[in-house]
Design a protein around this motif. Structure first.
Motif, PDB file in Angstrom:
ATOM      1  N   UNK A  43       0.828  -1.210   0.000  1.00  0.00           N
ATOM      2  CA  UNK A  43       0.000   0.000   0.000  1.00  0.00           C
ATOM      3  C   UNK A  43       0.862   1.259   0.000  1.00  0.00           C
ATOM      4  N   UNK A  44       1.962   1.229   0.753  1.00  0.00           N
ATOM      5  CA  UNK A  44       2.853   2.383   0.816  1.00  0.00           C
ATOM      6  C   UNK A  44       3.539   2.635  -0.531  1.00  0.00           C
ATOM      7  N   UNK A  45       3.976   1.552  -1.172  1.00  0.00           N
ATOM      8  CA  UNK A  45       4.650   1.696  -2.460  1.00  0.00           C
ATOM      9  C   UNK A  45       3.668   2.136  -3.544  1.00  0.00           C
ATOM     10  N   UNK A  46       2.492   1.517  -3.562  1.00  0.00           N
ATOM     11  CA  UNK A  46       1.452   1.880  -4.504  1.00  0.00           C
ATOM     12  C   UNK A  46       1.624   1.251  -5.884  1.00  0.00           C
ATOM     13  N   UNK A  47       0.554   1.360  -6.672  1.00  0.00           N
ATOM     14  CA  UNK A  47       0.562   0.831  -8.039  1.00  0.00           C
ATOM     15  C   UNK A  47       1.621   1.569  -8.869  1.00  0.00           C
ATOM     16  N   UNK A  48       2.378   0.784  -9.631  1.00  0.00           N
ATOM     17  CA  UNK A  48       3.419   1.360 -10.474  1.00  0.00           C
ATOM     18  C   UNK A  48       4.812   1.270  -9.891  1.00  0.00           C
ATOM     19  N   UNK A  49       4.915   0.975  -8.597  1.00  0.00           N
ATOM     20  CA  UNK A  49       6.228   0.884  -7.960  1.00  0.00           C
ATOM     21  C   UNK A  49       7.005  -0.321  -8.481  1.00  0.00           C
ATOM     22  N   UNK A  50       8.281  -0.116  -8.752  1.00  0.00           N
ATOM     23  CA  UNK A  50       9.152  -1.205  -9.175  1.00  0.00           C
ATOM     24  C   UNK A  50       9.745  -1.854  -7.936  1.00  0.00           C
ATOM     25  N   UNK A  51       9.549  -3.172  -7.819  1.00  0.00           N
ATOM     26  CA  UNK A  51       9.943  -3.868  -6.594  1.00  0.00           C
ATOM     27  C   UNK A  51      10.701  -5.163  -6.895  1.00  0.00           C
ATOM     28  N   UNK A  52      11.335  -5.670  -5.816  1.00  0.00           N
ATOM     29  CA  UNK A  52      11.962  -6.985  -5.839  1.00  0.00           C
ATOM     30  C   UNK A  52      11.219  -7.836  -4.807  1.00  0.00           C
ATOM     31  N   UNK A  53      10.839  -9.035  -5.210  1.00  0.00           N
ATOM     32  CA  UNK A  53      10.063  -9.907  -4.335  1.00  0.00           C
ATOM     33  C   UNK A  53      10.763 -11.253  -4.196  1.00  0.00           C
ATOM     34  N   UNK A  54      10.868 -11.732  -2.956  1.00  0.00           N
ATOM     35  CA  UNK A  54      11.356 -13.090  -2.700  1.00  0.00           C
ATOM     36  C   UNK A  54      10.255 -13.843  -1.983  1.00  0.00           C
ATOM     37  N   UNK A  55       9.883 -14.999  -2.533  1.00  0.00           N
ATOM     38  CA  UNK A  55       8.821 -15.800  -1.939  1.00  0.00           C
ATOM     39  C   UNK A  55       9.372 -16.763  -0.897  1.00  0.00           C
ATOM     40  N   UNK A  56       8.477 -17.344  -0.120  1.00  0.00           N
ATOM     41  CA  UNK A  56       8.893 -18.279   0.915  1.00  0.00           C
ATOM     42  C   UNK A  56       9.502 -19.553   0.334  1.00  0.00           C
ATOM     43  N   UNK A  57       9.205 -19.845  -0.945  1.00  0.00           N
ATOM     44  CA  UNK A  57       9.789 -21.031  -1.593  1.00  0.00           C
ATOM     45  C   UNK A  57      11.126 -20.735  -2.251  1.00  0.00           C
ATOM     46  N   UNK A  58      11.626 -19.512  -2.080  1.00  0.00           N
ATOM     47  CA  UNK A  58      12.932 -19.154  -2.606  1.00  0.00           C
ATOM     48  C   UNK A  58      12.913 -18.471  -3.965  1.00  0.00           C
ATOM     49  N   UNK A  59      11.780 -18.483  -4.646  1.00  0.00           N
ATOM     50  CA  UNK A  59      11.697 -17.839  -5.956  1.00  0.00           C
ATOM     51  C   UNK A  59      11.779 -16.324  -5.812  1.00  0.00           C
ATOM     52  N   UNK A  60      12.415 -15.690  -6.799  1.00  0.00           N
ATOM     53  CA  UNK A  60      12.582 -14.244  -6.775  1.00  0.00           C
ATOM     54  C   UNK A  60      12.017 -13.631  -8.050  1.00  0.00           C
ATOM     55  N   UNK A  61      11.412 -12.461  -7.904  1.00  0.00           N
ATOM     56  CA  UNK A  61      10.820 -11.762  -9.037  1.00  0.00           C
ATOM     57  C   UNK A  61      11.198 -10.285  -8.991  1.00  0.00           C
ATOM     58  N   UNK A  62      11.236  -9.691 -10.165  1.00  0.00           N
ATOM     59  CA  UNK A  62      11.399  -8.244 -10.285  1.00  0.00           C
ATOM     60  C   UNK A  62      10.297  -7.741 -11.203  1.00  0.00           C
ATOM     61  N   UNK A  63       9.714  -6.627 -10.852  1.00  0.00           N
ATOM     62  CA  UNK A  63       8.667  -6.076 -11.695  1.00  0.00           C
ATOM     63  C   UNK A  63       8.014  -4.891 -11.027  1.00  0.00           C
ATOM     64  N   UNK A  64       6.852  -4.517 -11.536  1.00  0.00           N
ATOM     65  CA  UNK A  64       6.129  -3.384 -10.976  1.00  0.00           C
ATOM     66  C   UNK A  64       4.758  -3.839 -10.475  1.00  0.00           C
ATOM     67  N   UNK A  65       4.303  -3.204  -9.412  1.00  0.00           N
ATOM     68  CA  UNK A  65       2.993  -3.533  -8.846  1.00  0.00           C
ATOM     69  C   UNK A  65       1.918  -3.041  -9.812  1.00  0.00           C
ATOM     70  N   UNK A  66       1.126  -3.971 -10.343  1.00  0.00           N
ATOM     71  CA  UNK A  66       0.106  -3.607 -11.331  1.00  0.00           C
ATOM     72  C   UNK A  66      -1.236  -3.311 -10.675  1.00  0.00           C
ATOM     73  N   UNK A  67      -1.580  -4.064  -9.646  1.00  0.00           N
ATOM     74  CA  UNK A  67      -2.820  -3.810  -8.916  1.00  0.00           C
ATOM     75  C   UNK A  67      -2.696  -4.407  -7.520  1.00  0.00           C
ATOM     76  N   UNK A  68      -3.521  -3.875  -6.597  1.00  0.00           N
ATOM     77  CA  UNK A  68      -3.484  -4.308  -5.204  1.00  0.00           C
ATOM     78  C   UNK A  68      -4.845  -4.888  -4.834  1.00  0.00           C
ATOM     79  N   UNK A  69      -4.829  -6.110  -4.294  1.00  0.00           N
ATOM     80  CA  UNK A  69      -6.056  -6.795  -3.916  1.00  0.00           C
ATOM     81  C   UNK A  69      -6.035  -7.087  -2.421  1.00  0.00           C
ATOM     82  N   UNK A  70      -7.147  -7.629  -1.912  1.00  0.00           N
ATOM     83  CA  UNK A  70      -7.244  -7.941  -0.485  1.00  0.00           C
ATOM     84  C   UNK A  70      -6.268  -9.046  -0.074  1.00  0.00           C
ATOM     85  N   UNK A  71      -6.136 -10.073  -0.900  1.00  0.00           N
ATOM     86  CA  UNK A  71      -5.299 -11.209  -0.524  1.00  0.00           C
ATOM     87  C   UNK A  71      -3.912 -11.209  -1.111  1.00  0.00           C
ATOM     88  N   UNK A  72      -3.615 -10.277  -2.005  1.00  0.00           N
ATOM     89  CA  UNK A  72      -2.313 -10.242  -2.649  1.00  0.00           C
ATOM     90  C   UNK A  72      -2.235  -9.090  -3.631  1.00  0.00           C
TER      91      UNK A  72
END
Length: 201
Positions: A43-72
Protein backbone atom coordinates in the motif's frame (compact mmCIF):
# COMPACT_ATOMS: atom_id res chain seq x y z
CA UNK A 1 56.82 -21.76 9.03
CA UNK A 2 56.43 -20.16 12.49
CA UNK A 3 53.51 -21.64 14.40
CA UNK A 4 52.49 -18.29 15.92
CA UNK A 5 52.02 -16.85 12.45
CA UNK A 6 49.91 -19.80 11.41
CA UNK A 7 47.75 -19.53 14.53
CA UNK A 8 47.35 -15.77 14.09
CA UNK A 9 46.18 -16.14 10.51
CA UNK A 10 43.76 -18.93 11.45
CA UNK A 11 42.34 -16.81 14.27
CA UNK A 12 41.83 -13.80 12.00
CA UNK A 13 40.15 -15.92 9.33
CA UNK A 14 37.79 -17.39 11.95
CA UNK A 15 36.87 -13.86 13.09
CA UNK A 16 36.03 -12.85 9.54
CA UNK A 17 33.95 -15.98 9.06
CA UNK A 18 32.00 -15.25 12.24
CA UNK A 19 31.26 -11.71 11.06
CA UNK A 20 30.02 -13.07 7.73
CA UNK A 21 27.84 -15.69 9.42
CA UNK A 22 26.34 -12.98 11.66
CA UNK A 23 25.39 -10.98 8.57
CA UNK A 24 23.78 -14.06 7.03
CA UNK A 25 21.82 -14.74 10.21
CA UNK A 26 20.63 -11.14 10.34
CA UNK A 27 19.46 -11.36 6.75
CA UNK A 28 17.63 -14.60 7.50
CA UNK A 29 15.77 -12.95 10.37
CA UNK A 30 14.33 -10.36 7.96
CA UNK A 31 12.89 -13.12 5.73
CA UNK A 32 10.13 -14.29 8.11
CA UNK A 33 6.75 -13.96 6.33
CA UNK A 34 4.48 -11.22 7.69
CA UNK A 35 1.34 -10.82 5.54
CA UNK A 36 0.15 -7.71 7.39
CA UNK A 37 3.50 -5.96 6.99
CA UNK A 38 3.69 -7.00 3.35
CA UNK A 39 0.22 -5.57 2.68
CA UNK A 40 1.23 -2.35 4.43
CA UNK A 41 4.38 -2.02 2.34
CA UNK A 42 2.50 -2.73 -0.89
CA UNK A 43 0.00 0.00 0.00
CA UNK A 44 2.85 2.38 0.82
CA UNK A 45 4.65 1.70 -2.46
CA UNK A 46 1.45 1.88 -4.50
CA UNK A 47 0.56 0.83 -8.04
CA UNK A 48 3.42 1.36 -10.47
CA UNK A 49 6.23 0.88 -7.96
CA UNK A 50 9.15 -1.20 -9.18
CA UNK A 51 9.94 -3.87 -6.59
CA UNK A 52 11.96 -6.99 -5.84
CA UNK A 53 10.06 -9.91 -4.34
CA UNK A 54 11.36 -13.09 -2.70
CA UNK A 55 8.82 -15.80 -1.94
CA UNK A 56 8.89 -18.28 0.92
CA UNK A 57 9.79 -21.03 -1.59
CA UNK A 58 12.93 -19.15 -2.61
CA UNK A 59 11.70 -17.84 -5.96
CA UNK A 60 12.58 -14.24 -6.77
CA UNK A 61 10.82 -11.76 -9.04
CA UNK A 62 11.40 -8.24 -10.28
CA UNK A 63 8.67 -6.08 -11.70
CA UNK A 64 6.13 -3.38 -10.98
CA UNK A 65 2.99 -3.53 -8.85
CA UNK A 66 0.11 -3.61 -11.33
CA UNK A 67 -2.82 -3.81 -8.92
CA UNK A 68 -3.48 -4.31 -5.20
CA UNK A 69 -6.06 -6.80 -3.92
CA UNK A 70 -7.24 -7.94 -0.48
CA UNK A 71 -5.30 -11.21 -0.52
CA UNK A 72 -2.31 -10.24 -2.65
CA UNK A 73 -1.08 -8.10 -5.49
CA UNK A 74 -0.42 -8.45 -9.21
CA UNK A 75 3.21 -8.14 -10.24
CA UNK A 76 4.00 -7.25 -13.83
CA UNK A 77 7.37 -8.89 -14.46
CA UNK A 78 10.25 -6.89 -15.89
CA UNK A 79 10.33 -9.37 -18.78
CA UNK A 80 7.33 -9.72 -21.08
CA UNK A 81 4.68 -12.11 -19.82
CA UNK A 82 1.43 -12.34 -17.92
CA UNK A 83 1.27 -10.62 -14.50
CA UNK A 84 1.86 -12.87 -11.50
CA UNK A 85 -0.54 -12.85 -8.56
CA UNK A 86 1.47 -12.81 -5.33
CA UNK A 87 -0.37 -13.68 -2.09
CA UNK A 88 0.82 -11.61 0.87
CA UNK A 89 1.37 -14.76 2.93
CA UNK A 90 3.83 -16.12 0.36
CA UNK A 91 6.17 -13.13 0.54
CA UNK A 92 9.40 -13.53 2.49
CA UNK A 93 10.86 -10.19 1.40
CA UNK A 94 9.52 -7.19 -0.48
CA UNK A 95 11.83 -4.34 -1.36
CA UNK A 96 11.77 -1.33 -3.58
CA UNK A 97 13.96 -2.00 -6.62
CA UNK A 98 15.95 1.16 -5.88
CA UNK A 99 16.29 2.79 -2.46
CA UNK A 100 17.75 6.06 -3.72
CA UNK A 101 16.22 9.03 -5.53
CA UNK A 102 17.59 11.84 -7.68
CA UNK A 103 15.37 14.32 -9.47
CA UNK A 104 15.93 14.83 -13.18
CA UNK A 105 13.68 17.90 -13.26
CA UNK A 106 10.85 18.73 -10.91
CA UNK A 107 10.83 16.49 -7.81
CA UNK A 108 8.59 13.44 -8.08
CA UNK A 109 6.81 13.32 -4.72
CA UNK A 110 5.42 9.82 -5.37
CA UNK A 111 8.89 8.41 -6.06
CA UNK A 112 10.33 10.16 -3.00
CA UNK A 113 7.52 8.84 -0.78
CA UNK A 114 8.28 5.30 -1.96
CA UNK A 115 11.96 5.63 -1.10
CA UNK A 116 11.12 7.05 2.34
CA UNK A 117 8.73 4.13 2.94
CA UNK A 118 11.43 1.66 1.86
CA UNK A 119 14.05 3.14 4.20
CA UNK A 120 11.64 3.56 7.11
CA UNK A 121 11.73 5.28 10.48
CA UNK A 122 15.13 5.09 12.16
CA UNK A 123 17.15 4.80 8.96
CA UNK A 124 20.15 7.10 8.61
CA UNK A 125 19.89 9.04 5.35
CA UNK A 126 21.27 11.86 3.26
CA UNK A 127 18.77 14.26 1.70
CA UNK A 128 19.19 17.36 -0.47
CA UNK A 129 16.31 19.80 -0.87
CA UNK A 130 15.35 22.18 -3.66
CA UNK A 131 16.81 25.03 -1.56
CA UNK A 132 20.24 23.36 -1.84
CA UNK A 133 20.16 22.36 1.82
CA UNK A 134 21.71 19.02 2.73
CA UNK A 135 20.90 16.97 5.80
CA UNK A 136 22.44 13.82 7.25
CA UNK A 137 20.36 12.19 9.95
CA UNK A 138 17.71 9.67 10.93
CA UNK A 139 14.12 9.52 9.75
CA UNK A 140 11.96 10.02 12.85
CA UNK A 141 8.47 10.32 11.34
CA UNK A 142 6.66 9.67 8.05
CA UNK A 143 3.48 11.52 7.07
CA UNK A 144 1.26 11.68 3.98
CA UNK A 145 2.93 14.72 2.42
CA UNK A 146 6.26 14.93 4.23
CA UNK A 147 8.75 13.18 6.47
CA UNK A 148 10.81 14.34 9.43
CA UNK A 149 14.57 13.97 9.85
CA UNK A 150 16.63 14.51 12.98
CA UNK A 151 19.95 15.82 11.64
CA UNK A 152 23.17 14.56 13.21
CA UNK A 153 24.44 16.48 16.25
CA UNK A 154 21.22 18.50 16.63
CA UNK A 155 18.11 18.29 18.78
CA UNK A 156 15.79 20.07 16.34
CA UNK A 157 13.98 17.84 13.81
CA UNK A 158 13.42 19.07 10.25
CA UNK A 159 10.23 18.42 8.31
CA UNK A 160 10.76 17.94 4.56
CA UNK A 161 7.99 17.82 1.98
CA UNK A 162 8.25 15.03 -0.59
CA UNK A 163 7.93 17.56 -3.44
CA UNK A 164 10.94 19.45 -2.06
CA UNK A 165 13.47 16.61 -2.36
CA UNK A 166 16.11 16.74 -5.08
CA UNK A 167 18.17 13.77 -3.91
CA UNK A 168 18.10 11.23 -1.10
CA UNK A 169 19.26 7.80 -0.10
CA UNK A 170 20.76 5.74 2.73
CA UNK A 171 23.78 7.20 4.49
CA UNK A 172 26.13 5.22 6.68
CA UNK A 173 26.29 6.35 10.29
CA UNK A 174 29.55 6.94 12.11
CA UNK A 175 29.24 3.59 13.85
CA UNK A 176 28.77 1.83 10.52
CA UNK A 177 31.86 3.52 9.09
CA UNK A 178 33.88 2.46 12.14
CA UNK A 179 32.67 -1.14 11.82
CA UNK A 180 33.50 -1.14 8.12
CA UNK A 181 36.94 0.31 8.84
CA UNK A 182 37.65 -2.39 11.42
CA UNK A 183 36.54 -5.11 8.99
CA UNK A 184 38.74 -3.71 6.22
CA UNK A 185 41.66 -3.43 8.65
CA UNK A 186 41.30 -7.06 9.69
CA UNK A 187 41.16 -8.12 6.04
CA UNK A 188 44.37 -6.19 5.31
CA UNK A 189 46.12 -7.83 8.27
CA UNK A 190 45.05 -11.28 7.06
CA UNK A 191 46.41 -10.55 3.58
CA UNK A 192 49.72 -9.26 4.98
CA UNK A 193 50.20 -12.31 7.18
CA UNK A 194 49.29 -14.59 4.29
CA UNK A 195 51.95 -12.97 2.11
CA UNK A 196 54.50 -13.28 4.94
CA UNK A 197 53.70 -16.93 5.35
CA UNK A 198 54.02 -17.59 1.65
CA UNK A 199 57.38 -15.83 1.56
CA UNK A 200 58.65 -17.78 4.57
CA UNK A 201 57.97 -21.16 2.94
Amino acid sequence: MNSWRKHTVIGLVICLMQLSLADVALSADTSVPNPSLTRQRVDQFGVGAKVKVELTNGKKFKGSIQSIEDGGFLLAAAKAGSPTRVPYGNVAQLKLAKNTYKATGQPDSVAVRRVVAELGVGHHIMVKTSEAKEYHGNIVAIAAESFTVLPDHTAAPVQIAYNNVQQMGPNMSRGSWIALGVLVGVAVVVIVFYVMLKNSD
